[in-house]
Write a protein that holds these residues in place. Structure first.
Motif, short mmCIF file in Angstrom:
data_model
loop_
_atom_site.label_atom_id
_atom_site.label_comp_id
_atom_site.label_asym_id
_atom_site.label_seq_id
_atom_site.Cartn_x
_atom_site.Cartn_y
_atom_site.Cartn_z
N VAL A 40 41.02 16.33 -24.88
CA VAL A 40 40.36 16.03 -23.61
C VAL A 40 39.06 15.28 -23.87
O VAL A 40 38.28 15.66 -24.75
N GLU A 41 38.84 14.20 -23.12
CA GLU A 41 37.62 13.41 -23.22
C GLU A 41 36.94 13.36 -21.86
O GLU A 41 37.60 13.28 -20.82
N GLU A 42 35.60 13.41 -21.85
CA GLU A 42 34.85 13.28 -20.60
C GLU A 42 34.35 11.84 -20.45
O GLU A 42 33.93 11.21 -21.42
N TRP A 43 34.40 11.33 -19.23
CA TRP A 43 33.96 9.97 -18.94
C TRP A 43 32.48 9.82 -19.26
O TRP A 43 31.66 10.63 -18.86
N HIS A 44 32.14 8.76 -20.03
CA HIS A 44 30.73 8.48 -20.31
C HIS A 44 30.26 7.37 -19.38
O HIS A 44 30.96 6.38 -19.16
N THR A 45 29.07 7.55 -18.84
CA THR A 45 28.57 6.65 -17.80
C THR A 45 28.11 5.31 -18.34
O THR A 45 28.03 4.34 -17.60
N GLN A 46 27.78 5.24 -19.63
CA GLN A 46 27.37 3.99 -20.25
C GLN A 46 28.45 3.52 -21.22
O GLN A 46 29.09 4.33 -21.89
N PRO A 47 28.68 2.19 -21.30
CA PRO A 47 29.72 1.67 -22.21
C PRO A 47 29.44 2.05 -23.66
O PRO A 47 28.29 2.10 -24.10
N SER A 48 30.50 2.34 -24.39
CA SER A 48 30.40 2.62 -25.82
C SER A 48 30.99 1.46 -26.60
O SER A 48 31.81 0.70 -26.10
#
Length: 299
Positions: A40-48
């Motif tokens: 499971v991964e959580e959405w990150h608000t800034q691009p990686s």
């Protein structure tokens, strides 16, 4: 091919995530490279930013049963001799993330490039003809190159190594499939993720990010309250959510005889609405009943 070098994008105010050809990491088990997945991964608000090392010396996965492949291609093999398909560990990223390919020095002498192909061509390493408009870079792969966002739209993309001559590096494992996911956690856009009542998550087998709500909230964006979450119906009554449309409570209790009332706490035909506040009814008749009290209550 033209020899050139592409500058990396500036990473100001952006998180940087360096990966060596893996979703999270790879490891060697019984002499075979396998890919380790975070379920499971959580959405990150800034691009990686993901850096993939394009090399044959490491990170080529050949374990067929689920570790190299995940999803629709999990059960597919190359028809050419029914051999296992070696490849770089598949990558899963968010829409808007940055992908950088870094070639090792030993691969910079041949004129190689990366080409976008179909899933079938990816599995079989088939390259009928090099289509210029499907090449990822406008020059040979040398050093570090940023993949244009046109190749990172929503969906799964398949990239193989192509070269003017020499052995097929694709068949040796220099190929990568990248799944780009979008999120459906905001309504309207720019509003708080999951209405502030949940997390925007994606399982490794899912194609999108969606809301996983905290009780008592529910709905696509966790915008609804689950009035049944606190189990208001007594005496084994069934609770039905009414989303606030049926009564002020937002739920309806379906009671089993002889119980009735909003919360199934009253008895049919009883002269007075006696209630067992902390316990269950027993020996029920039209004129009487007994409360069996939960500890530490009595009366």
């Amino acid at each position: 091919m033209i020899d050139c070098k592409i500058q990396l994008p500036k990473m100001a105010n952006k998180s940087v995530m360096l990966l060596s050809l893996v979703v999270l990491h790879s490891t060697v088990i019984n002499g075979k490279m396998t890919c380790k997945w975070q379920l499971v991964e959580e959405w990150h608000t800034q691009p990686s930013s993901y850096v993939v090392n394009w090399t044959l010396s490491e990170n080529i996965c050949t374990d067929f049963y689920g570790d190299c492949w995940f999803g629709d291609v999990n059960t597919k093999m190359s028809p050419l001799g029914n051999q296992v398909v070696p490849q770089i560990c598949p990558l899963q990223i968010q829409l808007g993330d940055i992908l950088v390919i870094s070639s090792e020095p030993s691969l910079q002498s041949p004129e190689i490039n990366l080409m976008n192909v179909s899933e079938a061509s990816f599995i079989d390493c088939m390259q009928n003809a090099t289509t210029e408009d499907q090449l990822l870079f406008g020059c040979k792969l040398k050093g570090m190159h940023t993949v244009n966002s046109q190749w990172l739209s929503v969906g799964t993309h398949y990239f193989i190594t192509v070269m003017a001559n020499g052995p097929s590096l694709c068949q040796l494992g220099l190929r990568l499939n990248v799944t780009v996911k979008e999120q459906f956690c905001q309504e309207p856009l720019h509003s708080e993720f999951c209405s502030g009542h949940g997390k925007c998550l994606s399982e490794v087998w899912s194609k999108v990010y969606s809301c996983h709500c905290q009780p008592p909230f529910s709905g696509k964006y966790c915008q609804e309250v689950d009035a049944c979450s606190h189990k208001p119906c007594e005496n084994n009554g069934s609770c039905i959510n009414k989303r606030g449309k049926w009564n002020k409570q937002g739920y309806e209790c379906i009671c089993h005889p002889p119980f009735t009332g909003i919360n199934c706490s009253e008895i049919i035909d009883q002269c007075q609405p006696y209630v067992c506040f902390h316990g269950n009814y027993s020996n029920i008749t039209t004129n009487s009943f007994i409360c069996e009290c939960d500890e530490p209550f009595s009366g």
